[in-house]
Design a protein around this motif. Structure first.
Motif, PDB file in Angstrom:
ATOM      1  N   GLU A   9     -63.654  50.551  52.596  1.00  8.25           N
ATOM      2  CA  GLU A   9     -63.552  49.102  52.468  1.00  8.25           C
ATOM      3  C   GLU A   9     -64.520  48.408  53.428  1.00  8.25           C
ATOM      4  OE1 GLU A   9     -59.814  46.933  53.358  1.00  8.25           O
ATOM      5  OE2 GLU A   9     -59.141  48.177  51.683  1.00  8.25           O
ATOM      6  N   ASP A  10     -64.553  48.888  54.643  1.00 10.61           N
ATOM      7  CA  ASP A  10     -65.433  48.349  55.667  1.00 10.61           C
ATOM      8  C   ASP A  10     -66.891  48.440  55.208  1.00 10.61           C
ATOM      9  OD1 ASP A  10     -65.694  47.203  58.210  1.00 10.61           O
ATOM     10  OD2 ASP A  10     -65.981  49.147  59.185  1.00 10.61           O
ATOM     11  N   LEU A  11     -67.245  49.548  54.622  1.00 11.41           N
ATOM     12  CA  LEU A  11     -68.597  49.749  54.096  1.00 11.41           C
ATOM     13  C   LEU A  11     -68.869  48.790  52.944  1.00 11.41           C
ATOM     14  CD1 LEU A  11     -71.267  51.263  53.964  1.00 11.41           C
ATOM     15  CD2 LEU A  11     -70.103  53.088  52.731  1.00 11.41           C
ATOM     16  N   PHE A  12     -67.886  48.614  52.063  1.00 15.73           N
ATOM     17  CA  PHE A  12     -68.041  47.680  50.949  1.00 15.73           C
ATOM     18  C   PHE A  12     -68.313  46.268  51.458  1.00 15.73           C
ATOM     19  CE2 PHE A  12     -66.224  44.369  48.297  1.00 15.73           C
ATOM     20  CZ  PHE A  12     -66.963  44.543  47.149  1.00 15.73           C
ATOM     21  N   PHE A  13     -67.511  45.821  52.426  1.00 13.61           N
ATOM     22  CA  PHE A  13     -67.699  44.464  52.933  1.00 13.61           C
ATOM     23  C   PHE A  13     -69.020  44.323  53.683  1.00 13.61           C
ATOM     24  CE2 PHE A  13     -63.091  44.084  52.099  1.00 13.61           C
ATOM     25  CZ  PHE A  13     -63.175  43.014  51.215  1.00 13.61           C
ATOM     26  N   ALA A  14     -69.505  45.382  54.264  1.00 13.18           N
ATOM     27  CA  ALA A  14     -70.828  45.350  54.880  1.00 13.18           C
ATOM     28  C   ALA A  14     -71.904  45.131  53.807  1.00 13.18           C
ATOM     29  CB  ALA A  14     -71.095  46.632  55.658  1.00 13.18           C
ATOM     30  N   LEU A  15     -71.706  45.732  52.640  1.00 15.92           N
ATOM     31  CA  LEU A  15     -72.643  45.508  51.527  1.00 15.92           C
ATOM     32  C   LEU A  15     -72.617  44.054  51.081  1.00 15.92           C
ATOM     33  CD1 LEU A  15     -72.087  48.714  49.362  1.00 15.92           C
ATOM     34  CD2 LEU A  15     -74.162  48.075  50.602  1.00 15.92           C
TER      35      LEU A  15
ATOM     36  N   ALA B 123     -76.563  37.696  53.269  1.00 16.21           N
ATOM     37  CA  ALA B 123     -77.752  37.450  54.096  1.00 16.21           C
ATOM     38  C   ALA B 123     -78.995  37.317  53.219  1.00 16.21           C
ATOM     39  CB  ALA B 123     -77.930  38.571  55.114  1.00 16.21           C
ATOM     40  N   ALA B 124     -79.139  38.195  52.235  1.00 14.43           N
ATOM     41  CA  ALA B 124     -80.295  38.121  51.328  1.00 14.43           C
ATOM     42  C   ALA B 124     -80.237  36.840  50.501  1.00 14.43           C
ATOM     43  CB  ALA B 124     -80.337  39.344  50.424  1.00 14.43           C
ATOM     44  N   ASP B 125     -79.039  36.459  50.081  1.00  9.99           N
ATOM     45  CA  ASP B 125     -78.887  35.214  49.319  1.00  9.99           C
ATOM     46  C   ASP B 125     -79.342  34.025  50.157  1.00  9.99           C
ATOM     47  OD1 ASP B 125     -77.728  36.821  47.377  1.00  9.99           O
ATOM     48  OD2 ASP B 125     -75.676  36.124  47.753  1.00  9.99           O
ATOM     49  N   GLY B 126     -78.914  34.006  51.418  1.00  7.49           N
ATOM     50  CA  GLY B 126     -79.310  32.916  52.310  1.00  7.49           C
ATOM     51  C   GLY B 126     -80.817  32.842  52.475  1.00  7.49           C
ATOM     52  N   GLU B 127     -81.450  34.002  52.586  1.00  4.44           N
ATOM     53  CA  GLU B 127     -82.907  34.040  52.712  1.00  4.44           C
ATOM     54  C   GLU B 127     -83.572  33.492  51.444  1.00  4.44           C
ATOM     55  OE1 GLU B 127     -86.494  34.312  54.390  1.00  4.44           O
ATOM     56  OE2 GLU B 127     -84.558  34.511  55.391  1.00  4.44           O
TER      57      GLU B 127
ATOM     58  N   ALA C  31     -63.218  34.960  52.077  1.00  2.00           N
ATOM     59  CA  ALA C  31     -63.785  34.568  53.372  1.00  2.00           C
ATOM     60  C   ALA C  31     -65.281  34.860  53.421  1.00  2.00           C
ATOM     61  CB  ALA C  31     -63.058  35.292  54.498  1.00  2.00           C
ATOM     62  N   LEU C  32     -65.679  36.019  52.902  1.00  2.00           N
ATOM     63  CA  LEU C  32     -67.105  36.351  52.885  1.00  2.00           C
ATOM     64  C   LEU C  32     -67.875  35.421  51.956  1.00  2.00           C
ATOM     65  CD1 LEU C  32     -66.956  40.231  52.992  1.00  2.00           C
ATOM     66  CD2 LEU C  32     -67.908  38.720  54.728  1.00  2.00           C
ATOM     67  N   CYS C  33     -67.296  35.106  50.798  1.00  2.00           N
ATOM     68  CA  CYS C  33     -67.967  34.199  49.858  1.00  2.00           C
ATOM     69  C   CYS C  33     -68.092  32.800  50.453  1.00  2.00           C
ATOM     70  CB  CYS C  33     -67.218  34.156  48.533  1.00  2.00           C
ATOM     71  SG  CYS C  33     -67.362  35.685  47.596  1.00  2.00           S
ATOM     72  N   MET C  34     -67.047  32.346  51.170  1.00  2.00           N
ATOM     73  CA  MET C  34     -67.122  31.030  51.824  1.00  2.00           C
ATOM     74  C   MET C  34     -68.205  31.031  52.893  1.00  2.00           C
ATOM     75  SD  MET C  34     -63.418  29.341  52.190  1.00  2.00           S
ATOM     76  CE  MET C  34     -62.167  29.574  50.952  1.00  2.00           C
ATOM     77  N   LYS C  35     -68.326  32.134  53.603  1.00  2.00           N
ATOM     78  CA  LYS C  35     -69.389  32.264  54.612  1.00  2.00           C
ATOM     79  C   LYS C  35     -70.754  32.119  53.929  1.00  2.00           C
ATOM     80  CE  LYS C  35     -71.259  35.651  57.856  1.00  2.00           C
ATOM     81  NZ  LYS C  35     -71.104  37.015  58.382  1.00  2.00           N
ATOM     82  N   GLY C  36     -70.906  32.738  52.767  1.00  2.00           N
ATOM     83  CA  GLY C  36     -72.153  32.625  52.016  1.00  2.00           C
ATOM     84  C   GLY C  36     -72.415  31.210  51.551  1.00  2.00           C
ATOM     85  N   MET C  37     -71.360  30.538  51.088  1.00  2.00           N
ATOM     86  CA  MET C  37     -71.508  29.153  50.644  1.00  2.00           C
ATOM     87  C   MET C  37     -71.852  28.259  51.830  1.00  2.00           C
ATOM     88  SD  MET C  37     -68.738  26.652  48.839  1.00  2.00           S
ATOM     89  CE  MET C  37     -69.158  26.589  47.111  1.00  2.00           C
ATOM     90  N   ASP C  38     -71.168  28.457  52.953  1.00  2.00           N
ATOM     91  CA  ASP C  38     -71.410  27.637  54.135  1.00  2.00           C
ATOM     92  C   ASP C  38     -72.849  27.777  54.633  1.00  2.00           C
ATOM     93  OD1 ASP C  38     -68.800  26.812  53.966  1.00  2.00           O
ATOM     94  OD2 ASP C  38     -68.090  28.031  55.652  1.00  2.00           O
ATOM     95  N   ALA C  39     -73.430  28.952  54.460  1.00  2.00           N
ATOM     96  CA  ALA C  39     -74.795  29.194  54.925  1.00  2.00           C
ATOM     97  C   ALA C  39     -75.823  28.356  54.178  1.00  2.00           C
ATOM     98  CB  ALA C  39     -75.139  30.671  54.797  1.00  2.00           C
TER      99      ALA C  39
END
Length: 182
Positions: free
Chosen positions: A40-46, A52-56, A115-123
């Motif tokens: 799971e940890d590895l999945f969330f790292a992906l 990060a790539a989306d933000g770039e 939470a990860l998707c919100m982080k992406g949106m916030d970026a």
């Protein structure tokens, strides 16, 4: 990370084993455990890598002064590109199916994913402030609505590749984006 993406896409999240990922990467399972507590940890790292790539992508395409049309075009282009990334699509869909098949884990996994998707949106809010929603429940609903449309398109694109044209897919994405980026 590339090995994990390949194994998850090939075998699915549930069947994939850390041993298989380690072998694919030419590493030991211990080496994986030195970086990740579990699969799971590895999945969330992906997912974080994707965010990060989306933000770039958005930072190279948009500025705070970008026009509405430039914002719409960038969002549509990015979402269309995400759908064309078969490994990414398979990774996300398989993970969601895993969560659905394990109801005792579903709420926790959905919370982490959200939470990860919100982080992406916030970026990208400084570049596309129209996506801002101060109420976290409404913001989560916006993310879920975007995800629902993309998941549905992805399922149909990969299940029956000839049924939807690229123009139809792009049109559906653009319709969704235009509704939000007013």
């Amino acid at each position: 990370m590339a090995a994990a993406r390949r194994v998850f896409a090939r075998d699915g999240f549930e069947v994939a084993r850390l041993q298989d990922i380690a072998e694919e990467a030419g590493k030991t399972r211990g080496a994986l455990y030195s970086h990740f507590a579990n699969k799971e940890d590895l999945f969330f790292a992906l997912i974080e890598e994707h965010i990060a790539a989306d933000g770039e992508f958005y930072r190279t395409r948009l500025t705070p002064e970008s026009s509405r049309e430039e914002k719409v075009a960038a969002l549509v282009d990015h979402m269309e590109a995400m759908l064309c990334d078969r490994k990414r699509v398979m990774l996300y869909l398989e993970f969601k199916m895993y969560a659905i098949r394990h109801p005792h884990e579903q709420e926790r996994l959905a919370e982490l994913h959200s939470a990860l998707c919100m982080k992406g949106m916030d970026a990208k809010l400084h570049l596309v402030p129209e996506l801002f929603e101060p109420n976290s429940e409404k913001r989560r609903a916006i993310i879920a609505a975007f995800g629902a449309v993309l998941d549905g398109l992805a399922l149909n694109l990969y299940f029956d590749p000839g049924a939807l044209s690229r123009e139809e897919v792009r049109s559906r994405i653009e319709q969704m984006v235009r509704e939000r980026v007013a």
